[in-house]
Structures are given as structure tokens and as C-alpha cells.
Design a protein around this motif. Structure first.
Motif, PDB file in Angstrom:
ATOM      1  N   THR A 122      14.133 -28.535 -11.666  1.00  0.00           N
ATOM      2  CA  THR A 122      14.660 -29.843 -12.079  1.00  0.00           C
ATOM      3  C   THR A 122      13.882 -30.996 -11.475  1.00  0.00           C
ATOM      4  OG1 THR A 122      16.723 -31.128 -12.224  1.00  0.00           O
ATOM      5  CG2 THR A 122      16.324 -29.975 -10.160  1.00  0.00           C
ATOM      6  N   LYS A 123      14.025 -32.156 -12.094  1.00  0.00           N
ATOM      7  CA  LYS A 123      13.409 -33.373 -11.547  1.00  0.00           C
ATOM      8  C   LYS A 123      14.234 -33.924 -10.385  1.00  0.00           C
ATOM      9  CE  LYS A 123      11.429 -34.674 -16.008  1.00  0.00           C
ATOM     10  NZ  LYS A 123      11.533 -35.619 -17.158  1.00  0.00           N
ATOM     11  N   VAL A 124      15.581 -33.833 -10.500  1.00  0.00           N
ATOM     12  CA  VAL A 124      16.473 -34.383  -9.471  1.00  0.00           C
ATOM     13  C   VAL A 124      17.553 -33.365  -9.122  1.00  0.00           C
ATOM     14  CG1 VAL A 124      18.017 -36.285  -8.813  1.00  0.00           C
ATOM     15  CG2 VAL A 124      16.160 -36.721 -10.426  1.00  0.00           C
ATOM     16  N   VAL A 125      17.765 -33.138  -7.836  1.00  0.00           N
ATOM     17  CA  VAL A 125      18.943 -32.399  -7.366  1.00  0.00           C
ATOM     18  C   VAL A 125      19.987 -33.424  -6.920  1.00  0.00           C
ATOM     19  CG1 VAL A 125      19.866 -30.926  -5.536  1.00  0.00           C
ATOM     20  CG2 VAL A 125      17.720 -30.315  -6.656  1.00  0.00           C
ATOM     21  N   LEU A 126      21.162 -33.345  -7.513  1.00  0.00           N
ATOM     22  CA  LEU A 126      22.302 -34.172  -7.119  1.00  0.00           C
ATOM     23  C   LEU A 126      23.258 -33.235  -6.385  1.00  0.00           C
ATOM     24  CD1 LEU A 126      24.420 -36.443  -9.524  1.00  0.00           C
ATOM     25  CD2 LEU A 126      25.440 -35.016  -7.764  1.00  0.00           C
ATOM     26  N   THR A 127      23.418 -33.430  -5.074  1.00  0.00           N
ATOM     27  CA  THR A 127      24.257 -32.495  -4.322  1.00  0.00           C
ATOM     28  C   THR A 127      25.508 -33.156  -3.753  1.00  0.00           C
ATOM     29  OG1 THR A 127      24.386 -31.029  -2.391  1.00  0.00           O
ATOM     30  CG2 THR A 127      22.745 -32.780  -2.296  1.00  0.00           C
ATOM     31  N   THR A 128      26.627 -32.509  -4.009  1.00  0.00           N
ATOM     32  CA  THR A 128      27.908 -32.937  -3.433  1.00  0.00           C
ATOM     33  C   THR A 128      28.381 -31.918  -2.395  1.00  0.00           C
ATOM     34  OG1 THR A 128      29.192 -31.799  -5.146  1.00  0.00           O
ATOM     35  CG2 THR A 128      28.553 -34.074  -5.601  1.00  0.00           C
ATOM     36  N   VAL A 129      27.489 -31.016  -1.973  1.00  0.00           N
ATOM     37  CA  VAL A 129      27.855 -29.934  -1.061  1.00  0.00           C
ATOM     38  C   VAL A 129      27.707 -30.392   0.385  1.00  0.00           C
ATOM     39  CG1 VAL A 129      27.438 -27.544  -0.380  1.00  0.00           C
ATOM     40  CG2 VAL A 129      27.102 -28.225  -2.763  1.00  0.00           C
TER      41      VAL A 129
END
Length: 392
Positions: free
Chosen positions: A82-89
Motif C-alpha cells: 500500500t501507499k499509506v498504512v493507517l493504524t489504529t492499533v
């Protein structure tokens, strides 16, 4: 693989958690499955992802990725898709370090909801050089901490340049109203930070230093903001604001990364307005004495009902001044509860902003204001229910 040739734009890591679900719900509603943003859901269990997807009515053709913070190979595979990892972890100090390291190596952009300054300080020291070399744009604190505050200060300075020809050396950030709760994840991060600080006394120096995120630079003395005070300029009592510890550090980092455009002696503090007179003073003292956050039993994944999220809101005033007698006031308002409804939209739009603006910043570890500035303000006003307003 070059970032431009990757199959996905955004992977939501933590998609089955409370906030991750809200992010997926927003991306599905705002950008759909056939829109111009290709996004996917990631989590530890394929069965859990499938179950959450069905429960939330997210189309079956939204891709899924299985990744676990304990399995480095799975993290590496995820970030290279992916181009961007969006993490809520989070807490990120427990589950985020390997994700940041992998993104910095792979040239993958990254956004999170981090309000953990000691961990951020560590990540900057460890991964700034790799991110610069790979072109990865790592942007911490893309939720309620610290987007409204970081961009609010930035918006005031841009307004000041237009109106007076220069930036304001002093800004007061003042929360005028807020309805909503902190997330279970925020509480877990707070508790993890306090537990770590008890074992590592040097962490307390980082937590207490407003310039902890500006390596090699220490600016002017800053107001502590730790006790009730009466503000003559604003005609109100002020109480300590629990998120000032992280927001002030991010705003000083923005100034640092923007070449000290706010000034090398820039002073910023952040408090909560409680009103004038005896009533305002009593409320300020009550807020200062409140220790309920440390004893809140909520865990990550727990949160308010949809109605509670929908009826939440916040309103933050930024008052800028200089020694010539110029004064500028702007405000930032959000239309949902800060910890969940608004946060999920802010982080989603931060990720989309990076996708849509590949040249907005070079590789490195950034703040929302220094990486995206007015580009993100425009997206938040257009799509995410935030209002940036010049008041005087």
C-alpha cells in the motif's frame, strides 16, 4: 516496489477495533469501493475481519489483509502492498514500533492516532534517517490529538501573515466547549505511558519537556499550564487541559519542521476555559483536581453509542498576539464527539490527503501541519465536519 505502483492506496490496520471500524465506515461512505481511493481492511484474524465487514455492510470486494504486530513478516507484507498504512492499533508503544520501522524502510506513508510523546521521541531518533532515505512520510497524531490544535495554530499563523505580514510569537489555545469521551485506546495509551515512566525515570524528562520532539532545539520558556489561572485577555478562568502535554509538543515540532516560521521564541500553551467569576474559578479548580482518567476502567475497543458520538462536539479558540499590540483570534470546531466520531474522520482524511498529494512533503517524520497544512484543512472542512474560522 515503487510506492506509485502499489495495488492499494490505504490499508486500515486495526479495522476490527472500535475506532478502526469507524474509519472503515467513513471510507466506505465517503469513497466507496469503486471510488478513486483503493482501500483495504487489515487485522489479526481473517474470520474477525469478515465478520466485521458483514456486520457493517462493507462490500465483499473491499480487499482484506491479515497482519499481526507479533508477526514481522506479515507486517512487512502489509506495508509493501500500500501507499499509506493507517493504524489504529495502540497503545503504539506496545504495538506500533515495528509498523513504523517497516514503513520507514519500505517508503510507505503512515498515519496514526498517537498521543504518546515518549514513544514518538524514540521513533524520531530511530527512524527519521530511514524515512528520509526511503521517501516514507510518517505522520503521528492524526486524530483529536493533535489535528485541531496543530492545524489551529497553523491556521492562525497563516491568517496572521495575511493580516499583519508576520506570524504571532504568542498563541493561547483554549478549549471553549467539548462534549464527548476519550477513547478506551487513549486511556490505555495514557496508562501505558505512566507505567513505563514509573520504570524509566528518564521518560519523565521527555514528558515534561515541551521541546521533546525538536531534536537539538530548545526554545523560550513555556507556561506550565498545570494550575487554574485567570486570563485577563479572555475574561475567563482557565483549567489545565489533559491533552496539552502532547499537543504543545506537536505544535513546537511543527514550528521546528517549518523552519521556525512561528519564531524561535514562539510561546504556546493550552488550557480549558471555565468562565468568569467565582463560578468559573470553582470549575477550574474542580477540573484541576479531577483524577478520573487514571481510574477509568474502559479498555481499547470500548466506546460510546452512535447517538453519543453523533451528539458530541468541540470548539477550540486560538488567540495570537505580538508586542506591537496586534491580536488575532481563530477557532476550530468539530461536529462529532472528539475521541471517536471526529477522530475517525480526521485520520481517514489525513491518509487520503497523503495519497492525493504525493509531493506534499518529502520523506521524514512529520506533524499534520508541517506535512499537509492547508491541504488537510481544506479536506477536513469539505468532508469531515470541521470548521476553521477567523473570529477577529
Amino acid at each position: 516496489m515503487s510506492k506509485n505502483n502499489r495495488e492499494l492506496d490505504i490499508i486500515v490496520y486495526g479495522a476490527t477495533g472500535y475506532t478502526g471500524r469507524l474509519v472503515c465506515e467513513y471510507l466506505n461512505k465517503q469513497y466507496g469501493v469503486n471510488g478513486d481511493v483503493k482501500w483495504a481492511m487489515a487485522g489479526r484474524s481473517q474470520d474477525k475481519i469478515d465478520s466485521v465487514r458483514e456486520e457493517m455492510g462493507i462490500p465483499a470486494d473491499v480487499p482484506t489483509v491479515v497482519a499481526d504486530s507479533k508477526d514481522l513478516a506479515s507486517i512487512k507484507t502489509m506495508v509493501e502492498k500500500t501507499k499509506v498504512v493507517l493504524t489504529t492499533v495502540g497503545p503504539y508503544q506496545l504495538y506500533g514500533s515495528d509498523v513504523v520501522a517497516a514503513c520507514a524502510k519500505a517508503g510507505t506513508d503512515y498515519v496514526d492516532l498517537c498521543g504518546e510523546p515518549a514513544w514518538m521521541h524514540e521513533m524520531i531518533a530511530k527512524h527519521q534517517a530511514d524515512a528520509e532515505a526511503s521517501g516514507a512520510r510518517i505522520v503521528f497524531s492524526c486524530g483529536f490529538d493533535s489535528v485541531p490544535f496543530d492545524l489551529g495554530a497553523y491556521f492562525l499563523q497563516e491568517t496572521a501573515k495575511e493580516k499583519t505580514g508576520s506570524t504571532m510569537p504568542r498563541i493561547k489555545g483554549r478549549v471553549r466547549a467539548m462534549k464527548g469521551t476519550f477513547s478506551g485506546g487513549t486511556l490505555a495509551s495514557f496508562k501505558a505511558t505512566m507505567a513505563a515512566a514509573a520504570k524509566q525515570p528518564e521518560m519523565m524528562k521527555v514528558l515534561g519537556n515541551p521541546f521533546a520532539l525538536t531534536p537539538g532545539f530548545t526554545g523560550a520558556a513555556q507556561p506550565p499550564g498545570t494550575a487554574p489561572s485567570y486570563d485577563e485577555d479572555l475574561g475567563s478562568w482557565s483549567a489545565p487541559f489533559v491533552m496539552a502535554t502532547i499537543n504543545t509538543k506537536n505544535i513546537h515540532r511543527s514550528n521546528f519542521l517549518l523552519g521556525h516560521t512561528y519564531g524561535e521564541n514562539f510561546v504556546y500553551d493550552e488550557m480549558m476555559l471555565t468562565g468568569p467569576g467565582v463560578k468559573g474559578e470553582e470549575m477550574a479548580k474542580a477540573v484541576a483536581a479531577d483524577k478520573s482518567m487514571a481510574n477509568d476502567p474502559r479498555q481499547p475497543g470500548e466506546g460510546p453509542s452512535k447517538e453519543e458520538r453523533e451528539t458530541g462536539h468541540y470548539d477550540v479558540l486560538f488567540a495570537g498576539s505580538n508586542d506591537k499590540g496586534d491580536n488575532i483570534q481563530v477557532s476550530v470546531q468539530g461536529d462529532k464527539d472528539p475521541g471517536y466520531g471526529s477522530t475517525s474522520k480526521m485520520i481517514a482524511e489525513s491518509a487520503v490527503c497523503l495519497v492525493k498529494n504525493p509531493n506534499a512533503a518529502s520523506g521524514g517524520i512529520w506533524t499534520p501541519a508541517s506535512a499537509m497544512g492547508s491541504l488537510l484543512i481544506d479536506r477536513l472542512q469539505k468532508n469531515a465536519g470541521l470548521t476553521f474560522k477567523v473570529e477577529g
